[in-house]
Design an enzyme around this catalytic site. Structure first.
Site, PDB file in Angstrom:
ATOM      1  CG  ASP A 136       5.075   0.840   5.884  1.00  8.26           C
ATOM      2  OD1 ASP A 136       5.360   1.208   4.718  1.00  8.26           O
ATOM      3  OD2 ASP A 136       4.080   0.138   6.133  1.00  8.26           O
TER       4      ASP A 136
HETATM    5  C1  BGC Z   1       3.103  -0.168   2.713  1.00  8.66           C
HETATM    6  C2  BGC Z   1       4.324  -1.059   2.571  1.00  8.66           C
HETATM    7  C3  BGC Z   1       5.005  -0.773   1.266  1.00  8.66           C
HETATM    8  C4  BGC Z   1       5.341   0.702   1.197  1.00  8.66           C
HETATM    9  C5  BGC Z   1       6.048   1.114  -0.070  1.00  8.66           C
HETATM   10  C6  BGC Z   1       3.435   1.285   2.487  1.00  8.66           C
HETATM   11  O1  BGC Z   1       2.291   2.091   2.469  1.00  8.66           O
HETATM   12  O2  BGC Z   1       2.531  -0.326   3.989  1.00  8.66           O
HETATM   13  O3  BGC Z   1       3.931  -2.399   2.649  1.00  8.66           O
HETATM   14  O4  BGC Z   1       6.139  -1.572   1.135  1.00  8.66           O
HETATM   15  O5  BGC Z   1       4.147   1.461   1.290  1.00  8.66           O
HETATM   16  O6  BGC Z   1       5.186   1.094  -1.149  1.00  8.66           O
END
Ligand code: BGC
Length: 768
Positions: free
Chosen positions: A264
């Site tokens: 993530d």
């Molecule tokens: C989120 C993810 C997301 C990623 C990219 C993160 O902060 O937890 O779900 O895909 O950002 O935007």
């Protein structure tokens, strides 16, 4: 320096990547290039002398992988999900717009209990991914609804791992039909947003295997997602992004996963440990992560074999992408057709919770719409799960379109208030970004105005709205529970309209579960469309008017009180978010439920607790009404080589056409491990049945599916004995039963994992 670097590189072999020469390309890569491929980052960058620049740009995409031009390795583009594709709608210098369809959120899709419908929705979504030049949609979100107040529950499917896993698999299949990838997320146990970057989820291996990993296991085995996203949080003392037992032993060795794992979006210090543990790609990517990988190999803390293994998986991923195939995307997906899909799916999936002789409504009536959310309708949540859609239909537009005459004075009042509220926010300089976008406040309506409304209109619709999103959890007060203004509104409108012999309908335009028990009997009908996407209000109108007969069912329990959930004893429901709380706290003393969370409820999540302990709920798991009725007959169970097949005949016994979801619960014999009163093991939905028409549904269950995880033996175990098989309309409404006899106990060995550093006291729940 750079020129010297390039000269050295040009002296090396320069095979150009194809799907058949991955070994050759791998052998030609320098350590620097390998590290570069394992870390996302700026496109068209010059990375330590390696010139990139073959990737196209998609403004607003969340991330990318780095190109290595020398070897014909293109960059690839990753963008959010899950309620549609998230990219910027406008671009400098472009005279076209790049809007995407705002589809129903994950929770609403799951409420359909219809895998074919979900696949159809995500097939449409996938076309947008493909045609806007994106390679991977960062979706579906599929963490378990452990507690009703997790701020991202709307993105996720269910409190039940089977329903969640089946929905995720259907979601992935629909997207990947378009030759683009998915990223099932957030692996794993990311069940709260408070301090999500650091929170340590402390969970027993049994609860992990049966609840929090089971849905991922199903999705991996049934849909082969191209990518998996490891979560931010820790699990039993280690970051999931650095947890080898999770990322390699379970995911790959036990489940046979073949794709890549990406982090993530955060740069954690332990890059070397991430790479070693099987986390192939660091996102969004940062130079120091490249440096750490290079240094790790040079100082011997990271084996080059682990780097090569990850790089090979990256290359295997890249050759599948549209970017590699140089796909000429059109930037013109069929948004009109997709809006129609979004509307139909929302109508098919929403849940009718209450209907005391009022729905469906006759057209042409005079209608009063109460609640700011009727006009400021919530199509989806905030954060990365939000979609830049061209429009959101509101309830006034939808009900007018359905032939109702709306109370204009009331609508004007709300419109003025909304304009005032927005102006006030602008004046106070409030910044609205994807973490902080505020839901508009509700406004009180004077009692005499409600009485006037009750005289002038035929029916009242109250819309109760909630917004939630990434980075914060919801609160118990004024969010799970109604605010005082909402409470007064429901009470006063019900009193005045009922006194005038008129009906009151509540529409719950929410992202997560709210309290319903204290007020539900005051009103005549409750419809739950969740956050149904840009066309959701039209879909609400379709259901209210009977154009669509509701057939959705709850993918989670609606409890009487928030504290009835055993997980509420270990959840930050009242925690006031500090500056940057979603992104890590300082080095203070560890705070319960913030720095660590003990999953003391073990496997007793949602209905597994309520139905076992016999605790009353407001609406049970799997609940949902229809405008018609169904009978269940001829229940039968037949043993197969590795389990059983269950069939039941469903007949529409009412007077309008409709669909019915049949839920199959199994009650295990009282032998071996303590088990919940029943567990969902299969489900099926009928086609639209005309009055009097029948359909026989067939569901398959394997012995492995009815096994429980025995930590002492590191094995899934299904004891011999008689298993009751229930065909139910919801978890509390069993319509027909049969039995399955397992003659010989079965077991499946696993690795012995997940030692808990700190002993965890789990609650005991005895079957009532
Ligand atoms: C989120 C993810 C997301 C990623 C990219 C993160 O902060 O937890 O779900 O895909 O950002 O935007």
């Amino acid at each position: 320096m750079a020129a010297a670097g390039l000269m050295t590189l040009s002296a090396l072999a320069q095979p150009q990547l194809s799907k058949d020469n991955i070994d050759e390309v791998l052998a030609a890569m320098t350590l620097q290039e390998k590290a570069t491929l394992l870390v996302g980052g700026a496109r068209a960058a010059i990375v330590n002398g390696v010139t990139s620049g073959t990737a196209h740009q998609v403004p607003g995409a969340a991330g990318n992988t780095r190109p290595i031009e020398r070897l014909g390795i293109p960059g690839t583009v990753l963008a959010d999900g899950p309620a549609g594709l998230r990219i910027s709608p406008t671009r400098e210098g472009a005279n076209q717009t790049f809007y995407c369809t705002g589809f129903p959120v994950g929770t609403l899709l799951a409420s359909s209990w219809d895998t074919a419908l979900v696949e159809e929705v995500t097939n449409a979504m996938g076309e947008e991914v493909h045609e806007y030049g994106v390679d991977v949609l960062l979706a579906p979100g599929m963490n378990i609804h452990r507690n009703p107040l997790c701020g991202r529950n709307f993105e996720y499917f269910s409190e039940d791992p089977l329903l969640s896993g089946k929905m995720a698999a259907a979601y992935v299949r629909g997207i990947q039909k378009n030759d683009v990838g998915t990223s099932i997320k957030h692996y794993a146990v990311n069940n709260q947003e408070t301090n999500r970057n650091e929170n340590d989820a402390r969970v027993s291996e049994r609860a992990l295997r049966e609840i929090y990993l089971k849905n991922f296991e199903i999705a991996v085995k049934e849909s082969a997602p191209w990518t998996v996203m490891s979560s931010y949080n820790q699990l039993n003392g280690e970051y999931t992004q650095q947890k080898k037992d999770l990322l390699t032993t379970i995911l790959r060795d036990e489940w046979g996963y073949k794709g890549i794992v990406m982090t993530d979006w955060g740069n954690k210090a332990g890059t070397v440990k991430s790479a070693w543990s099987g986390n192939d790609l660091m996102e969004p990517g940062n130079q120091n992560e490249i440096d750490r990988i290079v240094a790790g190999v040079q100082d011997g803390s990271l084996d080059i074999k682990d780097v090569d293994r990850n790089v090979r998986r990256m290359l295997e991923y890249i050759v599948k992408t549209p970017s590699f195939k140089n796909y000429k995307f059109s930037n013109k997906p069929d948004l009109k057709a997709h809006a129609a899909v979004a509307r139909r799916a929302a109508g098919e999936a929403m849940v009718l919770l209450r209907n005391e002789g009022v729905l469906p409504l006759k057209g042409g009536q005079k209608m009063a719409l109460y609640g700011v959310s009727a006009l400021d309708f919530v199509a989806g949540g905030t954060g990365s799960g939000d979609v830049n859609k061209a429009y959101v239909v509101n309830m006034e537009e939808a009900m007018t379109g359905a032939g109702f005459t709306l109370d204009k004075t009331l609508s004007d009042y709300y419109k003025s208030f909304i304009a005032y509220d927005k102006a006030q926010q602008a004046l106070s300089g409030a910044v609205s970004n994807w973490f902080s976008r505020r839901k508009l406040a509700e406004i009180a309506i004077p009692e005499n105005a409600i009485q006037t409304g009750a005289r002038n209109n035929d029916v009242a619709v109250i819309v109760i709205g909630r917004n939630a999103g990434e980075g914060a959890d919801r609160r118990m007060v004024d969010d799970f529970e109604l605010t005082n203004i909402e409470r007064d509104l429901v009470r006063n409108v019900s009193t005045a309209y009922h006194a005038a012999g008129k009906k009151v309908i509540v529409v719950l335009n929410v992202g997560g579960v709210i309290e319903t028990n204290s007020w539900k009997n005051l009103v005549d009908a409750i419809l739950l469309p969740w956050s149904p996407g840009q066309e959701g209000a039209n879909a609400v109108a379709d259901v209210l008017t009977g154009k669509v007969n509701p057939s959705g069912k709850l993918p989670m329990t609606f409890p009487v009180n928030f504290m009835d959930h055993p997980s509420s004893a270990n959840f930050p429901f009242n925690y006031v978010r500090q500056q940057n709380q979603g992104f890590g706290r300082g080095p203070q003393q560890p705070v319960k439920d913030v720095d660590y969370t003990e999953y003391e409820e073990g496997i007793y999540v949602g209905y597994r607790y309520f139905s076992t302990a016999g605790v009353q709920v407001s609406y049970p798991f799997g609940y949902g009404l229809s405008y018609t009725s169904f009978s269940y007959t001829k229940p039968s169970v037949k043993a197969t080589a590795d389990g059983f097949t269950a069939t039941v005949t469903v007949t529409n016994t009412g007077s309008v056409a409709g669909k019915e979801v049949v839920e199959l619960y199994v009650t295990a014999p009282e032998a071996g491990l303590a088990k919940p009163a029943c567990e969902l093991k299969a489900f099926a939905k009928t086609r639209e049945l005309k009055p009097g028409e029948s359909q026989t549904l067939t569901m398959t269950v394997r012995n492995y599916d009815i096994a429980s995880f025995n930590e002492a033996n590191s094995a899934w175990e299904a004891p011999a004995g008689v298993y009751a098989v229930h065909f139910a309309s919801n978890v509390e409404d069993v319509r027909a039963s049969a039995v399955y006899t397992l003659r010989k106990a079965q077991s499946w060995k696993t690795n012995n994992l997940f030692e808990l550093n700190v002993p965890l006291e789990e609650i005991t729940v005895t079957r009532k």
